[in-house]
Design an enzyme around this catalytic site. Sequence first.
Site, PDB file in Angstrom:
ATOM      1  N   PHE A 124      -0.464 -51.516  -8.201  1.00  0.00           N
ATOM      2  CA  PHE A 124      -1.510 -51.474  -9.528  1.00  0.00           C
ATOM      3  C   PHE A 124      -1.007 -52.348 -10.461  1.00  0.00           C
ATOM      4  CE2 PHE A 124      -3.829 -49.518 -12.826  1.00  0.00           C
ATOM      5  CZ  PHE A 124      -5.119 -49.187 -12.466  1.00  0.00           C
ATOM      6  N   ASP A 196       4.661 -43.865  -7.621  1.00  0.00           N
ATOM      7  CA  ASP A 196       3.282 -43.526  -8.116  1.00  0.00           C
ATOM      8  C   ASP A 196       2.359 -42.971  -7.144  1.00  0.00           C
ATOM      9  OD1 ASP A 196       0.700 -43.712  -9.392  1.00  0.00           O
ATOM     10  OD2 ASP A 196       1.415 -45.842 -10.492  1.00  0.00           O
ATOM     11  N   TYR A 221      -6.555 -37.688 -13.946  1.00  0.00           N
ATOM     12  CA  TYR A 221      -8.136 -37.852 -14.074  1.00  0.00           C
ATOM     13  C   TYR A 221      -8.816 -38.194 -12.634  1.00  0.00           C
ATOM     14  CZ  TYR A 221      -6.863 -42.663 -15.113  1.00  0.00           C
ATOM     15  OH  TYR A 221      -6.021 -44.054 -15.183  1.00  0.00           O
ATOM     16  N   LYS A 222      -7.990 -38.446 -11.521  1.00  0.00           N
ATOM     17  CA  LYS A 222      -8.572 -39.160 -10.270  1.00  0.00           C
ATOM     18  C   LYS A 222      -8.561 -37.581  -9.512  1.00  0.00           C
ATOM     19  CE  LYS A 222      -6.749 -43.562 -11.071  1.00  0.00           C
ATOM     20  NZ  LYS A 222      -5.544 -44.644 -10.763  1.00  0.00           N
ATOM     21  N   ARG A 370     -15.343 -50.399  -2.520  1.00  0.00           N
ATOM     22  CA  ARG A 370     -14.473 -49.129  -2.351  1.00  0.00           C
ATOM     23  C   ARG A 370     -15.107 -47.797  -2.442  1.00  0.00           C
ATOM     24  NH1 ARG A 370      -9.296 -48.020  -6.369  1.00  0.00           N
ATOM     25  NH2 ARG A 370     -11.045 -47.384  -7.584  1.00  0.00           N
TER      26      ARG A 370
HETATM   27  C1  LIG Z   1      -5.307 -45.295 -11.941  1.00  0.00           C
HETATM   28  C2  LIG Z   1      -3.804 -45.768 -11.659  1.00  0.00           C
HETATM   29  C3  LIG Z   1      -2.873 -45.948 -12.807  1.00  0.00           C
HETATM   30  C4  LIG Z   1      -3.651 -45.492 -14.182  1.00  0.00           C
HETATM   31  O1  LIG Z   1      -2.404 -45.591 -15.215  1.00  0.00           O
HETATM   32  P1  LIG Z   1      -2.893 -44.901 -16.629  1.00  0.00           P
HETATM   33  O2  LIG Z   1      -1.660 -45.424 -17.608  1.00  0.00           O
HETATM   34  O3  LIG Z   1      -2.639 -43.769 -16.478  1.00  0.00           O
HETATM   35  O4  LIG Z   1      -4.073 -45.554 -17.105  1.00  0.00           O
HETATM   36  C5  LIG Z   1      -1.553 -46.460 -12.653  1.00  0.00           C
HETATM   37  N1  LIG Z   1      -0.979 -46.474 -11.530  1.00  0.00           N
HETATM   38  C6  LIG Z   1      -2.080 -46.615 -10.203  1.00  0.00           C
HETATM   39  C7  LIG Z   1      -1.423 -46.922  -9.034  1.00  0.00           C
HETATM   40  C8  LIG Z   1      -3.401 -46.167 -10.350  1.00  0.00           C
HETATM   41  O5  LIG Z   1      -4.152 -46.075  -9.429  1.00  0.00           O
END
Ligand SMILES: *Cc1c(COP(=O)(O)O)cnc(C)c1O
Length: 411
Positions: A124, A196, A221-222, A370
């Site tokens: 990500f 992560d 939030y997921k 997705r």
């Molecule tokens: C959604 C997501 C994030 C989000 O990071 P924030 O700093 O909390 O906005 C980070 N890493 C991954 C792999 C994600 O899917």
Amino acid sequence: MNFDEIITLDKADPLAKKRLEFDLPANTIYLDGNSLGALPKSVKSRVAEVVSQQWGNDLIKSWNSHNWIDLPIKVGEKIAPLIGAAQGQVICCDSISVNLFKLLCSALKLNSERTVVLSTKDNFPTDLYMVQGLSDLLGPDLCQLQMVEEQDIQKNLTESVAVLLLTQVNFRTGKLLDMAKLTQLAHEKGILVIWDLAHSAGALPVELDTCEADFAVGCGYKYLNGGPGSPAFLYVAKRHQEAVKQPLCGWMGHAKPFAFDANYQPSPNINQFQCGTPSVISMSVLDAALDVWQDVDMLHIRNKSEALADVFINLVKVHHCLHELILCSPDDVKLRGSQLAFSHDAAFAICQALIEKSVIADFRAPNILRFGFTPLYTSFEDIWLAVTTLVSIVESEQYKEQRFNVALKVT
Ligand SMILES: *Cc1c(COP(=O)(O)O)cnc(C)c1O
């Protein structure tokens, strides 16, 4: 597979009644809980209570009387069993990005003879950006980012690598990495590992302690349904907590924040990883949202997640008009998280057309459609209806209409 078989699957589903604990809009099929989880019903009354009573009436007394000050620890401890962490190792705070900064610095300092942070090209982006920013700040003598393909991680675990930074479930393809094996291989080379868990926590069983993970971050939030911008969490293995030192030395991480001492003294435990004042309203929302997990077996979550995705794939396969949708997720269900990715040249427009028909999926550049499966509230009937809608859009070529081809700021 026919509709009666779908209904039979819903009837046999041990998690089916969990859907009643969520406020879902009528006539909407929500397959985007991997981006923003749905609203647990218990959240509404909690927000009203926190805002009207705790803030409105009890004002500053609430830090003690409603234990606002302990929310980061309390919420962390509620998340811990979902990720296989014993007590005292998880805290809720900030965002994943900010937490990564803290953990990257901590891990680099523990392994200060080495400089390389190894990650994957398809991680990500914020994970990679945070390393790039740190590399800019510290200079290449102290921090360098090395990016490799997922299949090449193992052969790049060398003695120059300080930290391995991996996302357990790839955000685009849903590919699931082997946490136990990669952590062990990294440790054999003296490498510390940061996992992560953005697409793992609440999506599948995670065993941080059993895998001897060093550090982890994850999202509120997921799959944890903490609402937009919900605070994230981080994990630091007990064995590192004494030696570790994170650089965002805010007062909430001080051993005695209310001594108001001029000199920083880190808290000797996971509290050190807090920085500033916790976002009480958002954290209370996440706290309430986490109650839905109290009686949930993560193996039921995993079984249902695998079954939902299998049904989706099988239904796509039997419709000839969908043959241009190419599955980009692993074929083997054991190698997937709780989402499916399909590539299609018109993925963006198809996604927009689905959303107009109240089937909420999402698009990830450049060409990925997705679908996320959240076993707490996704039913097999949802999958049936989603694929039926997809078929109607593709067969009729409706997605080619102009209005489905207008770019959006958030996808
Ligand atoms: C959604 C997501 C994030 C989000 O990071 P924030 O700093 O909390 O906005 C980070 N890493 C991954 C792999 C994600 O899917």
